[in-house]
Design an enzyme around this catalytic site. Structure first.
Site, mmCIF file in Angstrom:
data_model
loop_
_atom_site.group_PDB
_atom_site.id
_atom_site.type_symbol
_atom_site.label_atom_id
_atom_site.label_comp_id
_atom_site.label_asym_id
_atom_site.label_seq_id
_atom_site.Cartn_x
_atom_site.Cartn_y
_atom_site.Cartn_z
ATOM 1 N N ARG A 77 0.627 -1.158 -0.064
ATOM 2 C CA ARG A 77 0.018 -0.030 -0.138
ATOM 3 C C ARG A 77 0.705 1.337 0.096
ATOM 4 O O ARG A 77 0.268 2.441 -0.668
ATOM 5 C CB ARG A 77 -0.994 -0.053 1.234
ATOM 6 C CG ARG A 77 -1.854 1.151 1.444
ATOM 7 C CD ARG A 77 -3.110 0.955 2.251
ATOM 8 N NE ARG A 77 -2.835 0.218 3.208
ATOM 9 C CZ ARG A 77 -2.288 0.804 4.469
ATOM 10 N NH1 ARG A 77 -1.853 2.011 4.561
ATOM 11 N NH2 ARG A 77 -2.392 -0.114 5.687
ATOM 12 N N TYR A 113 -14.875 18.045 -15.009
ATOM 13 C CA TYR A 113 -15.583 16.604 -15.061
ATOM 14 C C TYR A 113 -16.682 16.599 -14.135
ATOM 15 O O TYR A 113 -16.455 16.859 -13.052
ATOM 16 C CB TYR A 113 -14.328 15.822 -14.898
ATOM 17 C CG TYR A 113 -14.608 14.086 -14.884
ATOM 18 C CD1 TYR A 113 -14.979 13.699 -16.021
ATOM 19 C CD2 TYR A 113 -14.764 13.688 -13.813
ATOM 20 C CE1 TYR A 113 -15.229 12.187 -16.185
ATOM 21 C CE2 TYR A 113 -15.131 12.276 -13.758
ATOM 22 C CZ TYR A 113 -15.487 11.526 -15.044
ATOM 23 O OH TYR A 113 -15.747 10.281 -14.790
ATOM 24 N N ASP A 159 -6.187 19.477 -14.105
ATOM 25 C CA ASP A 159 -6.613 18.051 -14.518
ATOM 26 C C ASP A 159 -6.056 18.048 -15.952
ATOM 27 O O ASP A 159 -6.637 18.663 -16.953
ATOM 28 C CB ASP A 159 -8.097 17.895 -14.333
ATOM 29 C CG ASP A 159 -8.593 16.518 -14.946
ATOM 30 O OD1 ASP A 159 -7.979 15.695 -15.582
ATOM 31 O OD2 ASP A 159 -9.690 15.911 -14.433
ATOM 32 N N LYS A 166 -7.735 7.231 -19.007
ATOM 33 C CA LYS A 166 -7.902 7.648 -20.595
ATOM 34 C C LYS A 166 -6.708 7.498 -21.467
ATOM 35 O O LYS A 166 -6.325 6.312 -21.736
ATOM 36 C CB LYS A 166 -8.478 9.240 -20.302
ATOM 37 C CG LYS A 166 -9.499 9.112 -19.255
ATOM 38 C CD LYS A 166 -11.038 8.426 -19.723
ATOM 39 C CE LYS A 166 -11.797 8.364 -18.369
ATOM 40 N NZ LYS A 166 -12.215 9.676 -17.560
HETATM 41 C C1 LIG Z 1 -12.480 10.048 -16.320
HETATM 42 C C2 LIG Z 1 -12.016 11.448 -15.851
HETATM 43 C C3 LIG Z 1 -11.834 11.481 -14.586
HETATM 44 C C4 LIG Z 1 -12.170 10.496 -13.373
HETATM 45 O O1 LIG Z 1 -11.093 9.271 -13.661
HETATM 46 P P1 LIG Z 1 -11.475 7.925 -13.416
HETATM 47 O O2 LIG Z 1 -10.222 7.406 -13.735
HETATM 48 O O3 LIG Z 1 -12.769 7.579 -14.014
HETATM 49 O O4 LIG Z 1 -11.669 7.869 -11.789
HETATM 50 C C5 LIG Z 1 -11.257 12.832 -14.068
HETATM 51 N N1 LIG Z 1 -11.129 13.868 -15.178
HETATM 52 C C6 LIG Z 1 -11.374 13.825 -16.252
HETATM 53 C C7 LIG Z 1 -10.889 15.007 -17.062
HETATM 54 C C8 LIG Z 1 -11.970 12.573 -16.849
HETATM 55 O O5 LIG Z 1 -12.215 12.383 -18.121
#
Ligand SMILES: *Cc1c(COP(=O)(O)O)cnc(C)c1O
Length: 395
Positions: free
Chosen positions: A53, A111, A185, A210
């Site tokens: 962890r 998001y 982000d 992604k």
């Molecule tokens: C998908 C996404 C998230 C969240 O990510 P997860 O891996 O699904 O928890 C946050 N920000 C953006 C821009 C995203 O496309």
């Protein structure tokens, strides 16, 4: 040794040479040679793997690699913390750096999950969020003057699904003036296209689920920064909240990273070709693609991004039902609620991601009835255009 003990104790490492590819270290703990070594590691005097962890060699290899990619233009060494998802990267950094009574300043078009996290989880524990437009610095100044509890500026650019951008250089300078921590982000761009640390931003987070993974087969997130004074706090939050990633998802991410540059080039090329095709289509009202000079964020994107990426959206001239019909008629593109995979993915925000948002509010934010979001893949562009064209013909 007895048969029974041989069964229990077998299977230790037998390798003689370095593996060419990163192995999956599926081990929840690591063997300590001496008690003193354990004390040194637990005290933080030496680096070492003790418990899964806290850290794991597969996870560390991938984390370090992404941190280096984000920090390639800055002189300082960067560190990364890999987490179980993009959402946990966000919750871990917020809980690691803020306390009850502090507030976050952010934009309205985040998001969806992030907005929900701030409203439904952070607000009840005393961390408030103020949503503002990021385009007017004078307005933001007033907000910061009126709210001395604002400690963190949280950004996302480009934002879903209209691809609106915020000016990272201007906002990081603004945040420095008011001593706000900056987090962005960077999921849509990846460090191949946008490197916020070089523009003065403190922290980058990603949903590596992604584009960084790229193949739609693993969930993970990452936090990258270079300010050592914050590292211990965030790492501690990850460790104690238990928001760590796992070796298998880290390994899949490592595989995906190998082709990141090739994929992002092709995503960017394909999405622009599709945008140009749609721009002149009689059944299309509007195309949101950063490469088109008609997009209101075109100039900001040119300034802070090296390419356009694979995300775009467009408005069908029609009703909610026309949007539904268009998606249902697609044969080559896939309807799936994610983005950044190698194949083309489509989504109708009005009936999916924004289904529970009030229609007036949704339309105010550019999410009209006929808006279609595309995560353009790396297939042959002719196949993508042909599919979108045949589905539009029937609208
Ligand atoms: C998908 C996404 C998230 C969240 O990510 P997860 O891996 O699904 O928890 C946050 N920000 C953006 C821009 C995203 O496309």
């Amino acid at each position: 040794m007895d048969f029974v003990s041989r069964c229990v104790k077998g299977g230790r490492d037998t390798r003689t040479t370095e593996p060419h590819q990163l192995p999956i270290y599926a081990s929840s703990s690591f063997v300590l040679d001496t008690v003193e070594q354990g004390i040194d590691i637990f005290k933080g005097n030496t680096k070492g793997h003790v418990y899964g962890r806290y850290a794991n060699p597969t996870i560390d290899a991938v984390t370090q690699r992404i941190a280096e990619l984000e920090a390639i233009e800055i002189d300082q060494e960067a560190y990364g913390i890999l987490t179980s998802s993009g959402m946990s990267a966000i919750s871990t950094i917020v809980l690691g750096l803020l306390k009850s009574g502090d507030a976050i300043l952010t934009q309205g078009n985040l998001y969806g999950g992030t907005t929900e996290l701030f409203k439904k989880v952070m607000k009840p524990i005393g961390i408030d969020t103020i949503f503002e437009s990021m385009s007017d610095l004078h307005e933001l100044e007033k907000v910061v003057h009126a709210n001395s509890n604002i400690k963190l500026l949280y950004l996302e650019t480009p934002a879903n699904p209209t691809m609106a951008c915020v000016d990272l250089e201007a906002l990081s300078a603004f945040a420095k003036e008011y001593q706000l921590i900056t987090v962005i982000d960077n999921t849509f761009c990846t460090p191949y296209i946008q490197r916020p640390l070089s523009l003065g931003i403190d922290f980058v987070i990603h949903s590596t689920t992604k584009y960084l993974n790229g193949h739609g087969n693993g969930i993970a997130g990452i936090i990258v920064g270079h300010k050592k004074e914050f590292y211990q706090k965030i790492w501690q939050a990850m460790k104690l909240l238990g928001t760590n990633s796992n070796p298998f998802d880290a390994w899949l991410l490592n595989n995906g990273l190998k082709t990141l540059a090739l994929r992002m080039d092709q995503h960017s090329f394909n999405s622009l070709e599709l945008a140009k095709f749609l721009e002149t289509h009689p059944k299309v009202l509007k195309v949101n693609h950063l490469g088109l000079s008609s997009h209101s964020s075109h100039e900001i994107a040119k300034k802070q991004m090296t390419n356009w990426g694979g995300m775009m959206s467009f408005e069908i001239n029609g009703s909610v039902q026309d949007g539904i019909d268009f998606i249902n008629r697609l044969q080559f593109c896939t309807q799936a609620p994610t983005l950044g995979d190698v194949d083309t993915l489509v989504l109708h925000p009005a009936t999916s991601s924004h289904l529970n948002v009030d229609r007036e509010l949704r339309i105010q934010n550019g999410i009209t009835d006929g808006l279609i979001r595309l995560s353009v893949g790396i297939e042959k562009i002719d196949d993508i255009i042909a599919d979108v064209d045949q589905a539009l013909q029937q609208v």
